[in-house]
Write a protein that holds these residues in place. Structure first.
Motif, PDB file in Angstrom:
ATOM      1  N   MET A   1     -15.484 -40.784 -17.195  1.00 22.56           N
ATOM      2  CA  MET A   1     -16.079 -41.284 -18.474  1.00 22.56           C
ATOM      3  C   MET A   1     -17.624 -41.577 -17.890  1.00 22.56           C
ATOM      4  O   MET A   1     -18.030 -41.772 -16.696  1.00 22.56           O
ATOM      5  N   THR A   2     -18.333 -40.965 -18.788  1.00 18.53           N
ATOM      6  CA  THR A   2     -19.911 -40.971 -18.644  1.00 18.53           C
ATOM      7  C   THR A   2     -20.557 -42.104 -19.268  1.00 18.53           C
ATOM      8  O   THR A   2     -20.120 -42.809 -20.198  1.00 18.53           O
ATOM      9  N   CYS A   4     -23.157 -44.308 -20.692  1.00 16.94           N
ATOM     10  CA  CYS A   4     -24.041 -44.067 -22.013  1.00 16.94           C
ATOM     11  C   CYS A   4     -24.926 -45.256 -22.132  1.00 16.94           C
ATOM     12  O   CYS A   4     -24.597 -46.344 -22.339  1.00 16.94           O
ATOM     13  N   TYR A   5     -26.170 -44.902 -22.237  1.00 21.36           N
ATOM     14  CA  TYR A   5     -27.304 -46.238 -22.479  1.00 21.36           C
ATOM     15  C   TYR A   5     -28.141 -45.832 -23.823  1.00 21.36           C
ATOM     16  O   TYR A   5     -28.092 -44.659 -24.117  1.00 21.36           O
ATOM     17  N   VAL A   6     -28.090 -46.852 -24.508  1.00 21.61           N
ATOM     18  CA  VAL A   6     -29.105 -46.556 -25.773  1.00 21.61           C
ATOM     19  C   VAL A   6     -30.306 -46.136 -25.279  1.00 21.61           C
ATOM     20  O   VAL A   6     -31.041 -46.652 -24.479  1.00 21.61           O
ATOM     21  N   ALA A   7     -30.793 -45.051 -26.101  1.00 22.63           N
ATOM     22  CA  ALA A   7     -32.125 -44.417 -25.651  1.00 22.63           C
ATOM     23  C   ALA A   7     -33.167 -44.754 -26.837  1.00 22.63           C
ATOM     24  O   ALA A   7     -32.560 -45.060 -27.960  1.00 22.63           O
ATOM     25  N   THR A  32     -38.610 -35.746 -18.440  1.00 20.85           N
ATOM     26  CA  THR A  32     -37.124 -35.362 -18.472  1.00 20.85           C
ATOM     27  C   THR A  32     -37.006 -33.982 -19.528  1.00 20.85           C
ATOM     28  O   THR A  32     -35.691 -33.833 -19.807  1.00 20.85           O
ATOM     29  N   VAL A  34     -37.220 -33.689 -22.873  1.00 18.23           N
ATOM     30  CA  VAL A  34     -36.551 -34.174 -24.203  1.00 18.23           C
ATOM     31  C   VAL A  34     -36.627 -33.321 -25.137  1.00 18.23           C
ATOM     32  O   VAL A  34     -35.712 -33.212 -26.096  1.00 18.23           O
ATOM     33  N   TYR A  62     -32.825 -33.571 -26.507  1.00 21.13           N
ATOM     34  CA  TYR A  62     -32.282 -34.397 -25.450  1.00 21.13           C
ATOM     35  C   TYR A  62     -32.527 -35.954 -25.531  1.00 21.13           C
ATOM     36  O   TYR A  62     -33.024 -36.413 -24.376  1.00 21.13           O
ATOM     37  N   ARG A  63     -32.308 -36.401 -26.594  1.00 19.60           N
ATOM     38  CA  ARG A  63     -32.809 -37.727 -26.803  1.00 19.60           C
ATOM     39  C   ARG A  63     -32.396 -38.832 -25.811  1.00 19.60           C
ATOM     40  O   ARG A  63     -32.959 -40.012 -25.423  1.00 19.60           O
ATOM     41  N   ASP A  64     -30.970 -38.504 -25.218  1.00 18.50           N
ATOM     42  CA  ASP A  64     -30.398 -39.489 -24.164  1.00 18.50           C
ATOM     43  C   ASP A  64     -31.251 -39.509 -22.876  1.00 18.50           C
ATOM     44  O   ASP A  64     -30.955 -40.515 -22.144  1.00 18.50           O
ATOM     45  N   LYS A  65     -32.284 -38.481 -22.683  1.00 24.59           N
ATOM     46  CA  LYS A  65     -32.630 -38.688 -21.584  1.00 24.59           C
ATOM     47  C   LYS A  65     -34.217 -39.062 -21.833  1.00 24.59           C
ATOM     48  O   LYS A  65     -35.000 -39.165 -20.812  1.00 24.59           O
TER      49      LYS A  65
ATOM     50  N   VAL B  61     -24.994 -35.280 -27.753  1.00 27.32           N
ATOM     51  CA  VAL B  61     -26.116 -35.634 -27.103  1.00 27.32           C
ATOM     52  C   VAL B  61     -26.523 -37.127 -28.095  1.00 27.32           C
ATOM     53  O   VAL B  61     -26.947 -38.117 -27.289  1.00 27.32           O
ATOM     54  N   ALA B  65     -27.194 -40.774 -26.696  1.00 27.63           N
ATOM     55  CA  ALA B  65     -28.335 -41.672 -26.904  1.00 27.63           C
ATOM     56  C   ALA B  65     -28.068 -42.889 -27.643  1.00 27.63           C
ATOM     57  O   ALA B  65     -28.747 -43.823 -27.549  1.00 27.63           O
ATOM     58  N   ASN B  73     -17.722 -38.658 -24.944  1.00 26.05           N
ATOM     59  CA  ASN B  73     -16.621 -37.806 -24.094  1.00 26.05           C
ATOM     60  C   ASN B  73     -15.707 -37.086 -24.991  1.00 26.05           C
ATOM     61  O   ASN B  73     -15.180 -36.094 -24.453  1.00 26.05           O
TER      62      ASN B  73
END
Ligand code: SF4
Ligand code: SF4
Ligand code: SF4
Ligand code: SF4
Lengths: 91, 285
Positions: A1-2, A4-7, A32, A34, A62-65, B61, B65, B73
């Motif tokens: 499981m990864t 995940c944080y809200v970006a 990063t 993005v 890559y908004r998660d970054k 992605v 985010a 996943n």
């Protein structure tokens, strides 16, 4: 499981950012990496003119970054970018 | 044996990329009657994440985010299940790249499309090109000048080898690219974060995008004096300085066997081992 944080949400005003492949400031400053940029159309036998408005398009790839460091906002000569954390997260 | 070899004629002694058949690509098959030319992949700008037409990857992605781990996943495991039927790229260390370049002639130096996309890099001359296009498909590069922005430069076998050695020294690892799953189309010199396959694997767990090399690297602690020259070369978070032992340390499960640490070590303290012959790593691709 990864995990995940809200970006942060990143908005690009494409009326202002018209030639991102020529400008490339945000693409190159983001720690990063993005952003992404592509030609809008690939035409047979032709190399796309990077100075023609709309020939390339900037996108948030890559908004998660995104850490929300705001370096892209500060570097943009056209004030085309906004980066903000969704309010429900800040509360 | 990894999936690449299963589907592309590799054996325990000879990996798929040493089989000349995989370089004799089928790009010159005749077009079916009535069919027009196809648009090159990546021809149109990708829709924004959140757009319904966005690719599954862009949706993954976006889910990440938004802090939505379940959706993220699920998409990634679906993508991995689909991709497992189809080979992607594989890491190849310098000494093996030098072996196979001759099989891939004609070879042309060209821009890297990942750097173009991620960092808006413009590679317009032999001094700047970082990629190699392999095989007869390169002979028709002129049809798509945007794909080969800044033109290409055909290289002799000797020049091609010097080219790869140059970028290895600079700190780029090497991978062979499967295009469409039935021939080797390119040899890329890559690093994190601009390289899309490295990034998709390291940051998002898309394993099939980039398989590890046939090797895994070990540090010989008799020879290593802890000088640190190899540090900073690894794109896969596998290499560090282990202060306790005062030596370089490689995490065997993280190591992709790219050999960048090995080519930087002045004491030959890093050795390649065949991944397939190490029981706990033989299935770690
Ligand atoms: S810095 Fe501003 S104008 Fe330049 S590419 Fe980025 S968003 Fe567009
Ligand atoms: S805020 Fe910082 S991390 Fe986010 S896109 Fe801009 S430069 Fe990159
Ligand atoms: S430890 Fe060395 S061989 Fe392994 S991935 Fe890192 S640089 Fe490559
Ligand atoms: S470069 Fe070689 S000798 Fe120096 S720390 Fe790395 S493995 Fe050890």
């Amino acid at each position: 499981m990864t995990q995940c944080y809200v970006a942060p949400i990143i908005e690009i005003d494409r009326e202002r950012c018209t030639t991102p492949f020529a400008c490339k400031k945000c693409l190159q400053i983001c720690p990063t990496a993005v952003f992404g940029v592509r030609e809008t159309r690939q035409v047979r036998l032709e190399e796309t003119d990077k100075f023609a408005p709309g020939s390339f398009r900037l996108r948030v790839a890559y908004r998660d970054k995104c850490s929300g460091c705001n370096r892209c906002v500060d570097v943009c000569p056209e004030s085309a970018l906004t980066v903000r954390m969704p309010e429900e997260v800040l509360e | 044996m990894c999936r690449m070899c299963d589907s592309l004629g590799g054996t325990a002694e000879q990996p798929w990329y040493k089989n000349p058949k995989n370089f004799s690509n089928r790009m010159y098959k005749l077009r079916e009657p009535g069919k027009g030319p196809q648009m090159a992949a990546g021809g149109n700008a990708e829709p924004d994440a959140g757009d319904q037409r966005a690719s599954p990857f862009a949706q993954a992605v976006e889910a990440k985010a938004n802090g939505d781990a379940d959706t993220f996943n699920k998409i990634i495991s679906d993508m991995n299940a689909r991709a497992s039927l189809r080979p992607g790229c594989q890491v190849v260390p310098l000494h093996e790249v030098l072996d196979v370049l001759d099989l891939g002639m004609p070879v042309a130096a060209m821009q890297c499309i990942c750097r173009k996309e991620t960092r808006a890099c413009e590679e317009c001359s032999l001094k700047e090109y970082t990629g190699l296009g392999l095989g007869t498909g390169m002979l028709k590069w002129e049809r798509w000048p945007e794909r080969y922005r800044g033109k290409v430069e055909f290289l002799s076998s000797k020049q091609a080898k010097e080219f790869v050695e140059y970028w290895d020294k600079k700190g780029f690892m090497h991978m062979l690219m499967q295009e469409g799953g039935d021939f080797i189309g390119g040899m890329c010199n890559c690093d994190y974060p601009d390289c899309l396959p490295i990034r998709q694997r390291i940051d998002y767990g898309l394993t099939a995008q980039l398989l590890k090399s046939e090797y895994v690297c070990f540090v010989d602690w008799e020879k290593c004096n802890g000088c640190g020259d190899c540090l900073g070369r690894c794109d896969f978070n596998a290499l560090k300085y282990e202060a306790t032992m005062e030596k370089a340390h490689i995490d065997q499960f993280q190591c992709f066997g790219c050999g960048l640490c090995e080519t930087a070590c002045p004491r030959n303290a890093i050795e390649y081992r065949d991944r397939k012959k190490i029981s706990g790593l033989a299935r770690v691709w």
